[in-house]
Design a protein around this motif. Structure first.
Motif, short mmCIF file in Angstrom:
data_model
loop_
_atom_site.label_atom_id
_atom_site.label_comp_id
_atom_site.label_asym_id
_atom_site.label_seq_id
_atom_site.Cartn_x
_atom_site.Cartn_y
_atom_site.Cartn_z
N ASN A 21 0.83 -1.22 0.00
CA ASN A 21 0.00 0.00 0.00
C ASN A 21 0.86 1.26 0.00
O ASN A 21 0.56 2.22 -0.72
N LYS A 22 1.92 1.25 0.79
CA LYS A 22 2.83 2.40 0.83
C LYS A 22 3.49 2.60 -0.53
O LYS A 22 3.62 3.74 -1.01
N SER A 23 3.92 1.49 -1.15
CA SER A 23 4.54 1.58 -2.47
C SER A 23 3.55 2.10 -3.50
O SER A 23 3.90 2.90 -4.37
N LEU A 24 2.31 1.66 -3.38
CA LEU A 24 1.26 2.09 -4.32
C LEU A 24 1.04 3.59 -4.24
O LEU A 24 0.88 4.26 -5.27
N LEU A 25 1.06 4.13 -3.03
CA LEU A 25 0.89 5.57 -2.85
C LEU A 25 2.04 6.35 -3.49
O LEU A 25 1.84 7.38 -4.14
N ILE A 26 3.26 5.82 -3.31
CA ILE A 26 4.45 6.48 -3.88
C ILE A 26 4.39 6.46 -5.40
O ILE A 26 4.63 7.48 -6.07
N GLY A 28 1.78 6.12 -7.22
CA GLY A 28 0.66 6.95 -7.66
C GLY A 28 1.04 8.42 -7.73
O GLY A 28 0.69 9.12 -8.68
N LYS A 29 1.79 8.88 -6.73
CA LYS A 29 2.24 10.28 -6.72
C LYS A 29 3.19 10.57 -7.88
O LYS A 29 3.21 11.66 -8.43
N MET A 35 4.69 0.44 -12.36
CA MET A 35 5.05 -0.08 -11.05
C MET A 35 3.82 -0.23 -10.15
O MET A 35 3.80 -1.07 -9.25
N MET A 36 2.80 0.56 -10.41
CA MET A 36 1.54 0.39 -9.67
C MET A 36 0.97 -0.99 -9.97
O MET A 36 0.39 -1.64 -9.08
N ALA A 37 1.15 -1.45 -11.21
CA ALA A 37 0.66 -2.79 -11.58
C ALA A 37 1.37 -3.87 -10.77
O ALA A 37 0.75 -4.86 -10.37
#
Length: 218
Positions: A21-26, A28-29, A35-37
């Motif tokens: 989840n933390k990686s997804l937020l980064i 996304g920003k 990388m979101m995938a």
């Protein structure tokens, strides 16, 4: 993402989800959809292992869709095979078969033998349960071929590692022998130098004594 994968592999599923989840937020920003995938894939496969199939399916669909856009076919195949497992566990055999078949198509494009093995096994079970024995046999052959290929690759890799280790050990022994010979030669040189010094000093002292003796006689 590495910590998310490690946590998942160790069975720390909630920790894995937190990292992902933390990686997804980064990502996304930074608008890094590719990388979101990857984050979606880890989260989806983790949910699948946890038995939360609805969430797993949603996340894995996002991973598969975005990976297609990014043309990362290795990730597409992995997303699809995890999607197949989720559908199969949820009792949706039809969607599971579709996902496994798609996974095989992309796994062949990207050379993902582990995915071919997993998809082949999944299809074999589903086709066999549905009484589609001809398709089940084809799926089993795919599974068996992929399994044997992976085994052969692993065996070849282990043999190569052993050969490399043997070569390294032989070279190490040769270097140690060479160093030992150099040390022995150096010690010999030092002993020789010391002997020459002692001889010179002894001769000098003897000469001084002789001079003193002659001097006293006068």
């Amino acid at each position: 993402m590495v910590m998310a994968q490690i946590s998942r592999d160790l069975g720390n599923y909630q920790e894995s989800m937190d990292y992902a989840n933390k990686s997804l937020l980064i990502y996304g920003k930074n608008a890094d959809s590719c990388m979101m995938a990857q984050a979606y894939l880890i989260m989806g496969s983790t949910k699948q292992v946890m038995g939360v199939y609805d969430s797993a399916i949603t996340l894995l669909k996002l991973s598969e869709k975005q990976s297609r856009k990014c043309k990362i076919y290795t990730r597409v195949s992995r997303s699809l095979v995890s999607l197949g497992k989720s559908y199969e566990s949820a009792g949706n055999s039809r969607s599971a078969i579709q996902s496994y078949e798609e996974a095989i198509k992309f796994a062949k494009l990207s050379g993902q033998k582990q995915v071919l093995k997993a998809a082949g096994l999944g299809l074999y079970k589903l086709y066999n349960d549905a009484g589609m024995y001809k398709d089940a046999l084809s799926a089993f052959e795919l599974y068996h071929h992929s399994h044997d290929s992976l085994f052969n690759e692993k065996t070849t890799r282990l043999l190569a590692q052993k050969e490399l280790a043997y070569t390294y050990e032989k070279e190490k022994q040769a270097q140690e022998l060479m160093l030992e010979q150099e040390r022995a030669e150096q010690e010999q040189r030092i002993l020789k130098q010391r002997w020459l010094i002692y001889t010179f000093v002894g001769a000098f002292v003897l000469m001084v004594l002789l001079v003193l003796a002659v001097y006293r006689n006068y």
